[in-house]
Enzyme design. Structure first.
Site, PDB file in Angstrom:
ATOM      1  N   ASP A 183      33.848  44.926  12.830  1.00  0.00           N
ATOM      2  CA  ASP A 183      33.416  46.071  12.019  1.00  0.00           C
ATOM      3  C   ASP A 183      33.620  45.708  10.550  1.00  0.00           C
ATOM      4  OD1 ASP A 183      32.845  47.529  14.307  1.00  0.00           O
ATOM      5  OD2 ASP A 183      34.865  48.371  14.420  1.00  0.00           O
ATOM      6  N   ASP A 243      28.386  54.740  22.444  1.00  0.00           N
ATOM      7  CA  ASP A 243      29.705  54.997  21.858  1.00  0.00           C
ATOM      8  C   ASP A 243      30.280  56.205  22.578  1.00  0.00           C
ATOM      9  OD1 ASP A 243      29.585  52.951  19.940  1.00  0.00           O
ATOM     10  OD2 ASP A 243      28.437  54.219  18.579  1.00  0.00           O
TER      11      ASP A 243
END
Length: 272
Positions: A130, A11
């Protein structure tokens, strides 16, 4: 039986690898190029690179960082964040990515899944979802989304966009089935509730989605113990397991995870 994949995730925010808890409270985890080189040597099956603020900041993905990372790995590289159209996809593939991960772009233009899969091939297209469990205060109704995919009284998880910042009013299970039918090659499913908590993957979420799709499912969010990987594969029916914190901060290595899975008769690609 196909081998199960172990996938570290980078990330990236402002050129640095970061990791937080439930998508907030980010802390620095290192240089993406150095980590990519390390995981390639460690025996990772693939690598995922996500520019986690590109969509929310309304900017393009950091092409130079992607190129630098791709030069250091000889395993499949998936790149996501700020990819909005076929030109962005082409640029990422030319920069060294093997696959692209689409999330917010699909929610604003669902046809991009079909169009990009048709043009580049389904094997290049990963749909990232998500997911967050619905509470009384989190439900969002979206008039722009077809009722077919919208939240209803039976919905347990809602899709979020823009790096987990925006609720969409879309049902996770319905949306997963839709993007699979539209041509996505695989789904990267992240539990926002479990992300960074190290309490285990959301097995029920994984099961509910895996039961509705016939394409590979990547489990993300929650790894903290080595047995969590086994649970996601055996009980959640995941085809691949993604983790970040536990690898970045040395809780255990990819080799240890692979050896554990092999000892429990789960097919994996051996590391030599």
């Amino acid at each position: 039986m196909l081998t199960k994949r172990i996938i570290p995730c980078l990330d990236v925010d402002q050129g640095r690898v970061v990791k937080g808890i439930s998508f907030v409270n980010l802390r620095d985890a290192g240089d993406p190029v150095e980590l990519a080189r390390f995981y390639d040597q460690e025996g990772a099956d693939e690598l995922v690179f996500l520019d986690i603020t590109a969509s929310s900041d309304n900017r393009n993905i950091m092409e130079n960082v992607v190129k630098s990372v791709s030069e250091e790995v000889f395993i499949p590289l998936t790149v996501g964040g700020g990819i909005r159209n076929k030109e962005d996809i082409r640029l990422m593939l030319e920069s060294g990515a093997d696959k692209v991960s689409l999330n917010s772009a699909v929610l604003s233009n669902p046809d991009i899944i079909y169009q990009s899969a048709d043009f580049f091939g389904s094997q290049c297209i990963v749909c990232a979802i998500d997911a967050k469990r619905i509470s009384d205060t989190s439900v969002t109704f979206n008039d722009q989304i077809s009722e077919e995919y919208s939240i209803d009284s039976s919905t347990e998880w809602e899709v979020y966009s823009h790096g987990g910042r925006k609720p969409t009013g879309i049902d996770v299970v319905k949306w997963s089935k839709y993007v699979a039918q539209m041509g996505a090659g695989e789904i990267l499913l992240t539990s926002m509730d479990r992300d960074g908590q190290e309490s285990g993957y959301d097995i029920q979420l994984l099961k509910d989605v895996s039961n509705q799709i016939s394409i590979p499912l990547i489990a993300s969010g929650g790894a903290g113990k080595i047995e969590h990987f086994k649970q996601a594969i055996e009980h959640g029916k995941a085809d691949a397991v993604l983790a970040a914190s536990t690898f970045h901060f040395g809780t255990f290595s990819i080799n240890q995870v692979k050896q554990y899975l092999q000892d429990h008769h789960i097919p994996i690609r051996k590391t030599y």
